[in-house]
Write a protein that holds these residues in place. Sequence first.
Motif, PDB file in Angstrom:
ATOM      1  N   PHE A  95       0.704  -1.284  -0.072  1.00 57.18           N
ATOM      2  CA  PHE A  95      -0.082  -0.082  -0.130  1.00 57.18           C
ATOM      3  C   PHE A  95       0.868   1.190  -0.088  1.00 57.18           C
ATOM      4  N   VAL A  96       2.225   1.202   0.082  1.00 54.33           N
ATOM      5  CA  VAL A  96       2.957   2.347   0.245  1.00 54.33           C
ATOM      6  C   VAL A  96       3.087   2.910  -1.521  1.00 54.33           C
ATOM      7  N   PHE A  97       2.845   2.056  -2.215  1.00 55.71           N
ATOM      8  CA  PHE A  97       2.667   2.420  -3.452  1.00 55.71           C
ATOM      9  C   PHE A  97       1.541   3.293  -3.824  1.00 55.71           C
TER      10      PHE A  97
ATOM     11  N   PHE B 146      14.962   1.958  -6.839  1.00 51.82           N
ATOM     12  CA  PHE B 146      14.218   2.226  -7.772  1.00 51.82           C
ATOM     13  C   PHE B 146      14.703   2.356  -9.255  1.00 51.82           C
ATOM     14  N   TRP B 147      16.051   2.613  -9.465  1.00 47.96           N
ATOM     15  CA  TRP B 147      16.776   2.527 -10.420  1.00 47.96           C
ATOM     16  C   TRP B 147      17.742   1.352 -10.842  1.00 47.96           C
ATOM     17  N   PRO B 148      17.438   0.538 -11.634  1.00 47.54           N
ATOM     18  CA  PRO B 148      18.175  -0.585 -11.883  1.00 47.54           C
ATOM     19  C   PRO B 148      19.871  -0.406 -11.847  1.00 47.54           C
ATOM     20  N   ARG B 149      20.188   0.752 -12.450  1.00 44.22           N
ATOM     21  CA  ARG B 149      21.490   0.791 -12.450  1.00 44.22           C
ATOM     22  C   ARG B 149      22.037   1.116 -10.926  1.00 44.22           C
ATOM     23  N   THR B 150      21.513   1.751 -10.203  1.00 45.90           N
ATOM     24  CA  THR B 150      21.838   2.003  -8.829  1.00 45.90           C
ATOM     25  C   THR B 150      21.422   1.088  -7.723  1.00 45.90           C
ATOM     26  N   ALA B 151      20.455  -0.063  -8.257  1.00 49.91           N
ATOM     27  CA  ALA B 151      19.830  -0.869  -7.045  1.00 49.91           C
ATOM     28  C   ALA B 151      20.565  -1.483  -6.179  1.00 49.91           C
ATOM     29  N   THR B 152      21.803  -2.102  -6.843  1.00 45.01           N
ATOM     30  CA  THR B 152      22.745  -2.713  -6.010  1.00 45.01           C
ATOM     31  C   THR B 152      23.300  -2.073  -4.908  1.00 45.01           C
ATOM     32  N   VAL B 153      23.786  -0.855  -5.211  1.00 45.92           N
ATOM     33  CA  VAL B 153      24.313   0.264  -4.106  1.00 45.92           C
ATOM     34  C   VAL B 153      23.172   0.230  -3.022  1.00 45.92           C
TER      35      VAL B 153
ATOM     36  N   LEU C 183       9.527   7.561  -7.724  1.00 46.79           N
ATOM     37  CA  LEU C 183       9.195   9.137  -7.316  1.00 46.79           C
ATOM     38  C   LEU C 183       7.637   9.320  -6.561  1.00 46.79           C
ATOM     39  N   TRP C 184       6.818   8.643  -7.273  1.00 45.71           N
ATOM     40  CA  TRP C 184       5.424   8.637  -6.511  1.00 45.71           C
ATOM     41  C   TRP C 184       5.368   8.170  -5.585  1.00 45.71           C
ATOM     42  N   THR C 185       5.966   6.952  -5.191  1.00 51.00           N
ATOM     43  CA  THR C 185       6.191   6.492  -3.580  1.00 51.00           C
ATOM     44  C   THR C 185       6.915   7.546  -2.863  1.00 51.00           C
ATOM     45  N   CYS C 186       7.914   7.945  -3.329  1.00 55.58           N
ATOM     46  CA  CYS C 186       8.672   8.901  -2.280  1.00 55.58           C
ATOM     47  C   CYS C 186       7.863  10.279  -2.187  1.00 55.58           C
ATOM     48  N   SER C 187       6.932  10.792  -3.145  1.00 55.45           N
ATOM     49  CA  SER C 187       6.053  11.824  -2.759  1.00 55.45           C
ATOM     50  C   SER C 187       5.031  11.498  -1.820  1.00 55.45           C
ATOM     51  N   GLY C 188       4.809  10.334  -1.848  1.00 58.48           N
ATOM     52  CA  GLY C 188       3.530  10.086  -0.838  1.00 58.48           C
ATOM     53  C   GLY C 188       4.062   9.933   0.603  1.00 58.48           C
ATOM     54  N   ALA C 189       5.344   9.452   0.547  1.00 55.37           N
ATOM     55  CA  ALA C 189       6.086   9.169   2.199  1.00 55.37           C
ATOM     56  C   ALA C 189       6.426  10.401   2.537  1.00 55.37           C
ATOM     57  N   ALA C 190       6.842  11.310   1.778  1.00 56.51           N
ATOM     58  CA  ALA C 190       7.434  12.751   2.127  1.00 56.51           C
ATOM     59  C   ALA C 190       6.174  13.558   2.617  1.00 56.51           C
ATOM     60  N   TRP C 191       5.179  13.415   1.780  1.00 60.45           N
ATOM     61  CA  TRP C 191       3.747  14.327   2.055  1.00 60.45           C
ATOM     62  C   TRP C 191       3.070  13.760   3.519  1.00 60.45           C
ATOM     63  N   ASN C 192       3.029  12.365   3.564  1.00 58.23           N
ATOM     64  CA  ASN C 192       2.827  11.821   4.975  1.00 58.23           C
ATOM     65  C   ASN C 192       3.500  12.313   5.921  1.00 58.23           C
ATOM     66  N   ALA C 193       4.713  12.265   5.855  1.00 57.12           N
ATOM     67  CA  ALA C 193       5.852  12.685   7.077  1.00 57.12           C
ATOM     68  C   ALA C 193       5.696  14.116   7.087  1.00 57.12           C
ATOM     69  N   TRP C 194       5.518  14.960   6.192  1.00 54.81           N
ATOM     70  CA  TRP C 194       5.466  16.295   6.394  1.00 54.81           C
ATOM     71  C   TRP C 194       4.014  16.932   7.009  1.00 54.81           C
ATOM     72  N   ASP C 195       2.948  16.198   6.784  1.00 60.80           N
ATOM     73  CA  ASP C 195       1.614  16.301   7.258  1.00 60.80           C
ATOM     74  C   ASP C 195       1.660  15.995   8.802  1.00 60.80           C
ATOM     75  N   ALA C 196       2.462  14.894   9.163  1.00 57.25           N
ATOM     76  CA  ALA C 196       2.530  14.480  10.485  1.00 57.25           C
ATOM     77  C   ALA C 196       3.454  15.334  11.475  1.00 57.25           C
ATOM     78  N   TRP C 197       4.402  16.026  10.638  1.00 55.84           N
ATOM     79  CA  TRP C 197       5.240  17.034  11.294  1.00 55.84           C
ATOM     80  C   TRP C 197       4.282  18.135  11.925  1.00 55.84           C
ATOM     81  N   HIS C 198       3.539  18.673  11.084  1.00 56.74           N
ATOM     82  CA  HIS C 198       2.704  19.811  11.399  1.00 56.74           C
ATOM     83  C   HIS C 198       1.658  19.251  12.454  1.00 56.74           C
ATOM     84  N   GLU C 199       1.041  18.004  12.196  1.00 56.76           N
ATOM     85  CA  GLU C 199       0.059  17.679  13.336  1.00 56.76           C
ATOM     86  C   GLU C 199       0.403  17.013  14.504  1.00 56.76           C
ATOM     87  N   TYR C 200       1.778  16.312  14.519  1.00 53.06           N
ATOM     88  CA  TYR C 200       2.070  15.714  15.724  1.00 53.06           C
ATOM     89  C   TYR C 200       3.505  15.844  16.021  1.00 53.06           C
ATOM     90  N   GLY C 201       4.025  16.424  15.040  1.00 54.19           N
ATOM     91  CA  GLY C 201       5.724  16.688  15.598  1.00 54.19           C
ATOM     92  C   GLY C 201       6.083  17.935  16.260  1.00 54.19           C
TER      93      GLY C 201
END
Length: 451
Positions: free
Chosen positions: A50-52, A208-215, A297-315
């Motif tokens: 569901f993070v996706f 998420f990028w095959p070329r850098t996925a091993t790192v 990038l889409w998953t990153c936007s959701g995680a960032a949005w959720n964290a930023w929203d929680a920062w203002h509400e609970y942080g």
Amino acid sequence: MNAIATEVLERDGEDVVDPSLRWSLPARIGFRFCFTYLMLFCLTFAQILFVFAGVAMRWLPDSAIRWQMEAVEPVARWAGEHVFGVDAMIHESGSGDQTIIWVLIFCMLVVAAVGTVIWTVLDRRRTDYAVLGRWFVTFLRLCLGGQMLWYGFAKAVPIQMPYPSLTTLLEPYGNLGMTDVLWNQVGASPSYQVLLGIAEVLGGLLLFWPRTATVGAMLSLVSMAQVFVLNMTYDVPVKILSFHLMLISLVVLAPQARRLANVLVLEQPSEPATQPLLFRSVRANRIAAALQVALGLWTCSGAAWNAWDAWHEYGYGAPKPALYGIWNVTEFTVDGHPLPPLTTEPTRWQRLVFDTFATSYQRMDGTFVPTLADVDTTARTLTMTAPPTTPDARPTAVATFTFEQPAPDRLSLRGDLGGRPVMLTLEEFDLNDFPLRGPRFHWIQEIPNLN
């Protein structure tokens, strides 16, 4: 699983598998078991997929997120009762190590073992699972990347481990549980928590990028190994998930094991450690890589949005209540009679604490009683109620006061406490007197900053 990189040779218009790259029987059996078990795990634990949903997750109903666990709950409850003799049920507590989850892990291991036997019998002539292996590793890599982003942003925007509450600052260290110690240790240093989060976010993005996925998988393995050790040693109830994320990191790195060993251990030249290609066509692989990056990038936007929203509400960005702080009770009068500050006095209060999301009063014996507080700064009233014990219960009245603030650090309460008239005089405690809230860094230290 190095054989996942099996290449197909074209000869006389026919596909012929290189005999040197045929998988051994143990490798084929091991792949069948890992594939069955880890696919069951990823598809059962709702938070992995569901993070996706990205930003859209905030509008999804709770039932949509919990349906996977609720679908397998009857099986786990049956196994718990008939195999282990326990009542395995879901508790809305936030713990990831509940009895029902351990029972579910057992069920998945059994299904994977039985499925491996059946798969081996029915597919005994197959020499390798190169193509399926590539897609399997890619699926696990994306699942791992989503989890790293989700948990990473919860630290990069420091909300997972909040700064120690005012009540915690007053608690004796010995009263804290192991998890409390870890949470407050990390929460007391937001910059350290942010660095931990950045490492996890970076690992997730690289996956998420095959070329850098091993790192990214290597960075994720190190991060999750640290998390797993902390969960085990500080009794954090996320042991199951952190172990499986560490395991998934190893599986993602498995196709590159020989190359990594040549470079990191044997110091021998090796080909680049790239992720296995999904298609033979260069164009198709580029499209697949672009889609993976877009998903990241889409998953990153959701995680960032959720964290930023929680920062203002609970942080740290959440607004503080009007009477925020620790107030020491200097005078406490009941029925017109002052009560002495004795530890044996059951009625008298020692302190009143107004924190960002909680209010409590401290008895003379040191125990804290949590309450709900409604402060009306216009009418100058303070209403305190006991938290409801069940979702359907109504709050029970504790006290009703009118208050005055003759000075910013002085507070007077007059009203009713348990049906008796009371009057309290309080003095605000200077929070900067806590060493933990004092100077946080010194370039020059003649002696260690220890108490």
